[in-house]
Design an enzyme around this catalytic site. Structure first.
Site, short mmCIF file in Angstrom:
data_model
loop_
_atom_site.label_atom_id
_atom_site.label_comp_id
_atom_site.label_asym_id
_atom_site.label_seq_id
_atom_site.Cartn_x
_atom_site.Cartn_y
_atom_site.Cartn_z
N SER A 1 -0.28 -8.21 -4.10
CA SER A 1 -0.10 -6.66 -3.80
C SER A 1 1.06 -6.82 -2.15
CB SER A 1 -0.94 -6.14 -2.55
OG SER A 1 -1.72 -7.13 -1.04
N LYS B 1 -4.55 3.66 -7.82
CA LYS B 1 -3.28 3.25 -8.05
C LYS B 1 -3.07 3.68 -9.95
CE LYS B 1 -3.87 -0.29 -4.71
NZ LYS B 1 -5.37 0.01 -3.89
N HIS C 1 -3.44 -4.24 -8.76
CA HIS C 1 -1.97 -3.90 -9.36
C HIS C 1 -1.18 -4.23 -10.19
CE1 HIS C 1 -1.35 -2.53 -4.73
NE2 HIS C 1 -1.90 -3.93 -4.32
C1 LIG Z 1 -5.31 -5.77 -3.71
C2 LIG Z 1 -6.22 -4.76 -3.56
N1 LIG Z 1 -7.39 -4.81 -3.72
C3 LIG Z 1 -8.04 -3.93 -2.87
C4 LIG Z 1 -7.75 -2.83 -2.65
C5 LIG Z 1 -8.46 -2.22 -2.05
O1 LIG Z 1 -8.48 -0.49 -3.04
P1 LIG Z 1 -8.98 0.57 -2.47
O2 LIG Z 1 -7.27 1.18 -2.17
O3 LIG Z 1 -9.18 1.71 -3.52
O4 LIG Z 1 -9.87 0.43 -1.34
C6 LIG Z 1 -6.25 -2.69 -2.33
C7 LIG Z 1 -5.44 -1.91 -1.78
O5 LIG Z 1 -4.70 -1.54 -1.37
C8 LIG Z 1 -5.28 -3.33 -2.36
O6 LIG Z 1 -4.17 -3.94 -2.88
#
Ligand SMILES: Cc1ncc(COP(=O)(O)O)c(C=O)c1O
Length: 406
Positions: free
Chosen positions: A188, A247, A216
């Site tokens: 991310s 997303k 992502h």
């Molecule tokens: C790689 C990754 N996993 C999980 C999440 C968490 O997802 P959520 O925003 O639906 O809680 C994010 C959120 O930013 C993320 O970037």
């Protein structure tokens, strides 16, 4: 005492340029947004290069229409947790649809949905990471995986980012009953991709399973938008896939797809599934529309445009970094709409982000502990709703700031 202690801690954060601030959006998610910085009084119109709305679906008229339709048909809140009375028709239909979408990549699968990706990752890691397990986690995994791993009962090993030789050595030494390799699909903060094919070979060799958080990647990469697993040549089995619906799908929620026994057991035992109210059914209802678009022609066309934007952004940034080669800048090894410009110190990232904002671009500075110390950065994310001209204007803004400050 408590108030003073907390204030002192925040003073330390402020002193290290690590205090966080709010931006209050005054208009809906999109590439142009009216934003109010909490330290200012007047909102300003900014071109956004920071949301995860990769396909532009958060403002897609058909999806918004489905959301309204979902409320008319299914009402407001679900009223209870999934296992009491909150699991409604649209929740079930969404799980069936996601399971079918991934059938060719994860055989004999089932799907379970969650309110957020954070909760999905906590569920997977706490349920599977029992005392008989050993975890092997990439050092740059997302905070929600890290937090899930912190709650695990098994032994934890952290391997250097994408260093699969180091991972193999750790796996080779393991005597645990269950081995779990844990990785982001697309990372991310850098936008680079795990080599899931190599991980799968290691999983076969060392009798391990792989947890891939493709928050992502899902909807963003792969011909059909199925993410990191779809771009690999051969994927079969040993996969526990986590994807988010907040997303690229433009709404909220998350899912886990894996072998049916794994999902059945998560369903029976995951606290972040059992002890929370099921999300609004209207969201699941609208997600069905979102997935139709994402995995159909429109999704394909939007992903095609994203690839063009990514290429254009990367070429522009890499020329700029070459032009200012003595400034200690670098760009991340990205293969996605996430592109980091690594600047080093936190204050530098804040100054650049503030400067971009004055020029009308919201691009956040990312600092520790979100990224390792000394790698503070400006993190640019693209949406299929951006135009080439938007990217060119951003490049001009970077150039103005680099000229001024470097
Ligand atoms: C790689 C990754 N996993 C999980 C999440 C968490 O997802 P959520 O925003 O639906 O809680 C994010 C959120 O930013 C993320 O970037």
């Amino acid at each position: 005492m408590l108030i003073k202690k907390l204030q002192d801690k925040m003073d330390v954060l402020a002193h290290s340029d690590l205090l966080r601030h709010k931006w209050i959006a005054q208009s809906q998610t999109g590439t142009q947004q009216i934003l109010l910085n909490s330290s200012e009084t007047n909102p300003s119109k900014q071109t956004l290069f920071c949301s995860n709305d990769y396909l532009g679906f958060a403002s897609h008229p058909d999806i918004l229409c489905a959301l309204k339709d979902g409320i008319d048909r299914w009402g407001g809140g679900s009223g209870a947790s999934h296992l009491i009375s909150g699991h409604m028709g649209p929740h079930e239909a969404l799980e069936v649809k996601l399971s079918e979408l991934f059938a060719r990549l994860i055989p004999d699968n089932r799907c379970l949905t969650f309110s957020t990706g954070y909760m999905a990752n906590l569920a997977v890691m706490t349920v599977l990471g029992d005392a008989d397990s050993e975890i092997f986690s990439d050092e740059l995994n997302h905070a929600s995986l890290i937090d899930g791993i912190r709650l695990c009962k098994g032994k934890v090993n952290i391997y250097k980012h994408r260093d699969y030789d180091a991972l193999a050595q750790l796996l080779d030494k393991s005597t645990a009953d269950v081995r779990l390799i844990v990785t982001d699909g697309i990372f991310s903060m850098d936008g680079d991709r795990a080599n899931v094919e190599v991980l799968q070979k290691l999983a076969h060799k060392y009798d391990a399973w792989i947890v891939v958080d493709d928050a992502h990647g899902y909807g963003v990469i792969g011909g059909e938008g199925l993410g990191s697993l779809e771009v690999e040549q051969s994927i079969n089995g040993r996969m526990i896939l986590v994807g988010t619906l907040s997303k690229s799908a433009g709404l909220s929620g998350a899912f886990v797809v894996a072998h049916q026994t794994i999902i059945d057991y998560i369903f029976q035992t995951a606290r972040t599934y059992i002890y929370t109210t099921a999300p609004l059914p209207a969201i699941s209802y609208a997600l069905l529309k979102s997935l139709d678009l994402m995995h159909g022609d429109e999704g394909r066309q939007r992903r095609g445009h994203l690839r063009v934007l990514e290429q254009h952004l990367r070429c522009g940034l890499s020329d700029l970094v070459d032009e200012y080669s003595n400034a200690g800048l670098s760009i991340s090894d990205s293969v996605s709409p996430i592109q980091a410009v690594i600047v080093g110190e936190s204050q530098r990232a804040i100054d650049l982000s503030d400067g971009l904002s004055e020029l009308g671009f919201r691009v956040p500075g990312i600092r520790p502990p979100t990224v390792p110390i000394g790698t503070s950065r400006i993190r640019v994310t693209l949406s299929a709703d951006h135009s080439i001209n938007d990217v060119d204007r951003l490049m001009d803004a970077f150039r103005i700031l680099f000229k001024k400050t470097i």
